[in-house]
Write a protein that holds these residues in place. Structure first.
Motif, PDB file in Angstrom:
ATOM      1  N   ASP A 133       0.857  -1.191   0.000  1.00 29.68           N
ATOM      2  CA  ASP A 133       0.000   0.000   0.000  1.00 29.68           C
ATOM      3  C   ASP A 133       0.893   1.242   0.000  1.00 29.68           C
ATOM      4  O   ASP A 133       1.061   1.916   1.022  1.00 29.68           O
ATOM      5  N   GLN A 134       1.487   1.502  -1.178  1.00 27.01           N
ATOM      6  CA  GLN A 134       2.393   2.632  -1.257  1.00 27.01           C
ATOM      7  C   GLN A 134       1.664   3.976  -1.148  1.00 27.01           C
ATOM      8  O   GLN A 134       2.269   4.986  -0.765  1.00 27.01           O
ATOM      9  N   LYS A 135       0.390   4.007  -1.467  1.00 24.34           N
ATOM     10  CA  LYS A 135      -0.350   5.259  -1.363  1.00 24.34           C
ATOM     11  C   LYS A 135      -0.371   5.775   0.069  1.00 24.34           C
ATOM     12  O   LYS A 135      -0.061   6.956   0.322  1.00 24.34           O
ATOM     13  N   HIS A 136      -0.738   4.907   1.001  1.00 21.75           N
ATOM     14  CA  HIS A 136      -0.767   5.330   2.398  1.00 21.75           C
ATOM     15  C   HIS A 136       0.646   5.494   2.967  1.00 21.75           C
ATOM     16  O   HIS A 136       0.864   6.321   3.856  1.00 21.75           O
ATOM     17  N   LEU A 138       3.185   6.703   1.230  1.00 22.82           N
ATOM     18  CA  LEU A 138       3.639   8.027   0.786  1.00 22.82           C
ATOM     19  C   LEU A 138       2.921   9.160   1.518  1.00 22.82           C
ATOM     20  O   LEU A 138       3.445  10.273   1.629  1.00 22.82           O
ATOM     21  N   ALA A 139       1.716   8.871   2.033  1.00 23.16           N
ATOM     22  CA  ALA A 139       0.998   9.901   2.796  1.00 23.16           C
ATOM     23  C   ALA A 139       1.734  10.271   4.086  1.00 23.16           C
ATOM     24  O   ALA A 139       1.497  11.344   4.662  1.00 23.16           O
ATOM     25  N   LEU A 140       2.644   9.414   4.541  1.00 24.86           N
ATOM     26  CA  LEU A 140       3.438   9.703   5.747  1.00 24.86           C
ATOM     27  C   LEU A 140       4.714  10.477   5.428  1.00 24.86           C
ATOM     28  O   LEU A 140       5.466  10.827   6.343  1.00 24.86           O
ATOM     29  N   CYS A 142       7.280  13.567   3.864  1.00 19.55           N
ATOM     30  CA  CYS A 142       7.372  15.023   3.970  1.00 19.55           C
ATOM     31  C   CYS A 142       6.993  15.648   2.628  1.00 19.55           C
ATOM     32  O   CYS A 142       7.312  15.114   1.551  1.00 19.55           O
ATOM     33  N   ALA A 143       6.320  16.780   2.685  1.00 19.42           N
ATOM     34  CA  ALA A 143       5.830  17.417   1.461  1.00 19.42           C
ATOM     35  C   ALA A 143       6.957  17.837   0.530  1.00 19.42           C
ATOM     36  O   ALA A 143       6.830  17.758  -0.699  1.00 19.42           O
ATOM     37  N   ILE A 146       8.472  14.428  -1.232  1.00 17.16           N
ATOM     38  CA  ILE A 146       7.569  13.340  -1.613  1.00 17.16           C
ATOM     39  C   ILE A 146       7.949  12.705  -2.947  1.00 17.16           C
ATOM     40  O   ILE A 146       7.811  11.492  -3.144  1.00 17.16           O
ATOM     41  N   THR A 150       8.933   8.770  -3.519  1.00 12.19           N
ATOM     42  CA  THR A 150       8.170   7.950  -4.479  1.00 12.19           C
ATOM     43  C   THR A 150       9.105   7.190  -5.404  1.00 12.19           C
ATOM     44  O   THR A 150       8.924   5.984  -5.679  1.00 12.19           O
ATOM     45  N   CYS A 208       7.812  13.395   9.900  1.00 16.21           N
ATOM     46  CA  CYS A 208       7.427  12.870   8.590  1.00 16.21           C
ATOM     47  C   CYS A 208       8.587  12.079   7.987  1.00 16.21           C
ATOM     48  O   CYS A 208       9.759  12.343   8.320  1.00 16.21           O
TER      49      CYS A 208
END
Length: 216
Positions: A133-136, A138-140, A142-143, A146, A150, A208
């Protein structure tokens, strides 16, 4: 016949002691009838003088008073010296004042709250990778990093993946403040993988995931 020397005129009146002589009038003394002055009494104005206290008597009385005062000061101290059995008074405590610690920012020191929080974040991040679950995951991240994170996940992680935290978190000095949490396990069907989950540790900001560093 020889005559006695001339003794002056004589008269049949003789002056008695204490009595005025012939021709004396009371007005001559100033104290007769009609005079406004008091009769002479032998004392000065204001009546008879009071007898003066001799100087040596005044000095003696003053000396006695001084001696009595000195004895009154000395005797109580001599008599009460043995009655004072109280011990020395304890000195008042003087030293550093103990103040309650003020709340401060959570430090990035071994065992500190930020390290515990970083370990929990890394564990959650690896759990999402194990679930593919790379989506969740990556949600952790840092902006500001990111995109780099990825790219790392696309290159290094493929299912099936089994990664776990393998050691304590530690603060690392670098060009940005971070906490590194070591991990190890397998990915891509059994290929060994180990490294650290690097978590940015900016004061007063949430933690993060910035990047992952792989061990050589």
């Amino acid at each position: 016949m020889t005559q006695p020397p001339n003794q002056g005129p004589t008269s049949g009146w003789q002056q008695q002691p204490g009595q005025p002589g012939p021709g004396y009038t009371p007005m001559q003394s100033g104290y007769g009838p009609g005079s406004t002055q008091p009769p002479y009494t032998g004392f000065g104005p204001g009546g008879p003088r009071r007898p003066r206290i001799p100087l040596y008597l005044v000095v003696a009385i003053a000396g006695v008073l001084v001696l009595v005062g000195v004895v009154a000061l000395i005797v109580p101290g001599l008599m009460g010296g043995d009655d004072d059995q109280s011990g020395p008074t304890a000195p008042s405590p003087v030293g550093r004042q103990v103040t309650s610690p003020q709340p401060t920012a959570q430090p990035s020191t071994p065992g500190g709250p930020r390290l515990t929080e970083a370990t929990a974040l890394a564990t959650k991040f690896l759990a999402f990778l194990n679930a593919n679950d790379q989506k969740h995951a990556l949600a952790l991240g840092c902006a500001d990093s990111i995109k780099l994170l990825t790219g790392q996940l696309l290159v290094t992680i493929d299912p099936p993946t089994r990664l776990t935290v393998s050691g304590p978190a530690a603060s690392v000095t670098s060009y940005y403040p971070r906490i590194s949490v070591p991990f190890s396990g397998t990915t891509k069907g059994g290929a060994p993988l180990s490294g650290t989950v690097d978590i940015m540790d900016m004061p007063s900001q949430p933690l993060c995931v910035r990047l992952t560093s792989l061990a050589p």
